[in-house]
Design an enzyme around this catalytic site. Structure first.
Site, PDB file in Angstrom:
ATOM      1  CG  ASP A   1      47.832  62.844  65.486  1.00  0.00           C
ATOM      2  OD1 ASP A   1      48.934  63.387  65.713  1.00  0.00           O
ATOM      3  OD2 ASP A   1      47.619  61.630  65.657  1.00  0.00           O
TER       4      ASP A   1
ATOM      5  CG  HIS B   1      49.491  56.948  67.349  1.00  0.00           C
ATOM      6  ND1 HIS B   1      49.322  57.931  66.403  1.00  0.00           N
ATOM      7  CD2 HIS B   1      50.139  55.932  66.725  1.00  0.00           C
ATOM      8  CE1 HIS B   1      49.828  57.528  65.243  1.00  0.00           C
ATOM      9  NE2 HIS B   1      50.343  56.311  65.423  1.00  0.00           N
TER      10      HIS B   1
ATOM     11  CG  ASP C   1      47.070  60.970  68.774  1.00  0.00           C
ATOM     12  OD1 ASP C   1      45.851  61.206  68.688  1.00  0.00           O
ATOM     13  OD2 ASP C   1      47.635  60.081  68.101  1.00  0.00           O
TER      14      ASP C   1
ATOM     15  CG  ASN D   1      36.875  75.200  53.412  1.00  0.00           C
ATOM     16  OD1 ASN D   1      37.110  74.309  54.223  1.00  0.00           O
ATOM     17  ND2 ASN D   1      35.695  75.791  53.329  1.00  0.00           N
TER      18      ASN D   1
ATOM     19  CE  LYS E   1      45.241  56.376  69.847  1.00  0.00           C
ATOM     20  NZ  LYS E   1      45.526  57.797  69.520  1.00  0.00           N
TER      21      LYS E   1
ATOM     22  CE1 TYR F   1      45.597  54.222  60.040  1.00  0.00           C
ATOM     23  CE2 TYR F   1      47.953  54.590  60.197  1.00  0.00           C
ATOM     24  CZ  TYR F   1      46.715  54.520  60.787  1.00  0.00           C
ATOM     25  OH  TYR F   1      46.591  54.766  62.127  1.00  0.00           O
TER      26      TYR F   1
ATOM     27  CE  LYS G   1      39.710  54.232  62.151  1.00  0.00           C
ATOM     28  NZ  LYS G   1      38.467  54.149  61.405  1.00  0.00           N
TER      29      LYS G   1
ATOM     30  CD  GLN H   1      19.841  72.876  80.077  1.00  0.00           C
ATOM     31  OE1 GLN H   1      20.561  71.984  80.445  1.00  0.00           O
ATOM     32  NE2 GLN H   1      18.581  72.970  80.468  1.00  0.00           N
TER      33      GLN H   1
ATOM     34  CG  ASP I   1      48.489  52.598  70.653  1.00  0.00           C
ATOM     35  OD1 ASP I   1      49.289  52.599  71.616  1.00  0.00           O
ATOM     36  OD2 ASP I   1      48.864  52.609  69.465  1.00  0.00           O
TER      37      ASP I   1
END
Ligand code: 13P
Ligand code: 13P
Ligand code: MG
Ligand code: MG
Length: 371
Positions: free
Chosen positions: A13, A20, A51, A103, A131, A227, A230, A240, A285
């Site tokens: 994101d 969002h 998003d 990486n 989400k 934060y 997410k 298959q 959201d």
């Protein structure tokens, strides 16, 4: 030796449009421009779910390849520049590191990769969600690869009857364990029933050892220690001929399960299967979305996509999601709609606690004083 093809799905994101809810077309255009100019990839498909910008790439360089991860990183950085110019929401949200060092794992973007020798026919499904969190795949992966009521192939197909091995990651203690299904399913469910901590990273065909599924298991909030949005997950599943049929892979989504990650990354909601054109979550959201794109690999070419949830057979699952959403929303800020304290992406608890600390009376010491 047979030629090996790697399918890498890498997502981030890097700025929402609007809020969002979605990805601006200019970002998709930018990403297509960069990837199409790269000599590293055999084929690519660039899309978004909500998003989150998803790069679906094929190449011959194997998993965890520095050049491929660099290409994805550079693409996200360039798209971040576009997002900043347009003042999109949370520009660069998932890019934690300032510099790339070989990486992309640990830098924020989600990665799922499988390396295969293509079979005579190689159908794959790429699942992409918004989400929610990596553990959201636990329930469908269990049903697809271990539940005979979902996947009849486990019962009636001799090439699947031996079962599958599940690699499960402990996202908090950074450990992994292999469970063998069906023998270990009761033990395994103790762990994967707690998707905020334990996530199925890979599934292998037991008899041949071949890779059957791979998911992204990054937990962005744990990596950043704060934060940062997410870690909306992705998953690749082979179908298959010894693996589950396409319909067996999609079947769990006809019975929507509850996942965490709705509104501010702090609420439970039903995972709604939708076509790509319906992937932008707007109600509170959300509710959380999952898109399934089907491809046939042909010498590394991505023949497709087929938009698998663009089928009225999933209408009732979507209706049920809306009913569940209506009900959960009536709970407002109460659990279990709102996540428990230790699972919330952010909280005012420390602030409010600090403000009220003198108004809290310790009942143990109060009682003692009385005596
Ligand atoms: P590992 O974390 O085991 O290296 O897997 C990452 C990856 O490439 C996704 O399949
Ligand atoms: P994303 O993780 O999709 O950026 O959503 C964050 C959020 O807080 C939505 O309410
Ligand atoms: Mg976002
Ligand atoms: Mg998202």
């Amino acid at each position: 030796m047979d030629k090996k093809i790697t399918l890498s799905v890498i997502k981030a994101d890097v700025g929402g449009f609007v809020g969002h809810s979605g990805v601006h077309p200019e970002l998709l255009e930018k990403a297509r421009g960069i990837i199409s100019g790269s000599p590293l990839v055999i084929d690519y498909y660039i899309t978004h779910v909500g998003d989150d910008l998803n790069l679906i790439l094929t190449h011959e360089l194997g998993r965890n390849n520095g050049e491929i991860h660099q290409l994805a990183w550079d693409t996200f950085v360039a798209c971040t520049e576009v997002a900043k110019k347009l003042k999109l929401y949370g520009a660069g949200q998932d890019l934690l590191g300032d510099a790339f060092s070989g990486n992309i794992k640990g830098l924020g973007p989600g990665v799922a990769e499988i390396e295969v020798v293509e079979r005579k026919s190689e159908p794959v499904i790429v699942l992409m969600a918004d989400k929610t969190e990596p553990g959201a795949w636990n329930y469908p992966l269990y049903k697809i690869f271990a539940d005979p009521f979902n996947t009849v192939g486990l019962v009636i197909d001799p090439s699947m009857h031996g079962g599958f091995n599940f690699e499960v990651r402990d996202l908090i203690e950074n450990k992994k364990i292999i469970f063998s299904a069906p023998e270990d399913i009761y033990d395994m469910l103790v762990f994967i029933g707690a998707p905020g901590r334990f996530a199925i990273k890979r599934v292998f065909h037991k008899a041949t050892g071949q890779i059957a599924a791979a998911s992204s298991t990054q937990r962005l909030n744990l990596m950043a220690g704060r934060y940062v949005g997410k870690d909306d997950p992705i998953c690749i599943i082979r179908c298959q001929s010894g693996f589950p049929a396409v319909g067996e892979v999609l079947e769990p989504f006809a019975h929507p399960h509850l996942v965490s990650g709705w509104m501010r990354g702090s609420h439970h909601g039903p995972l709604m299967p939708v076509p790509a054109s319906r992937s932008c979550p707007t109600r509170f959201d959300g509710p959380p979305r999952v898109v399934a794109l089907g491809f046939q690999l042909a010498d590394g070419k991505l023949v497709g996509p087929q938009d698998m949830f663009d089928d009225p057979a999933f209408d009732r699952a979507r209706d049920l999601c809306n009913q569940i959403a209506d009900y959960l929303r009536t709970l407002g800020p109460f659990e279990p709609h709102r996540l428990p304290l230790d699972e919330m992406e952010y909280t005012t608890m420390p602030l409010v606690m600090e403000k009220l600390k003198d108004r809290f009376i310790d009942l143990r010491t109060a009682k003692k004083k009385k005596e």
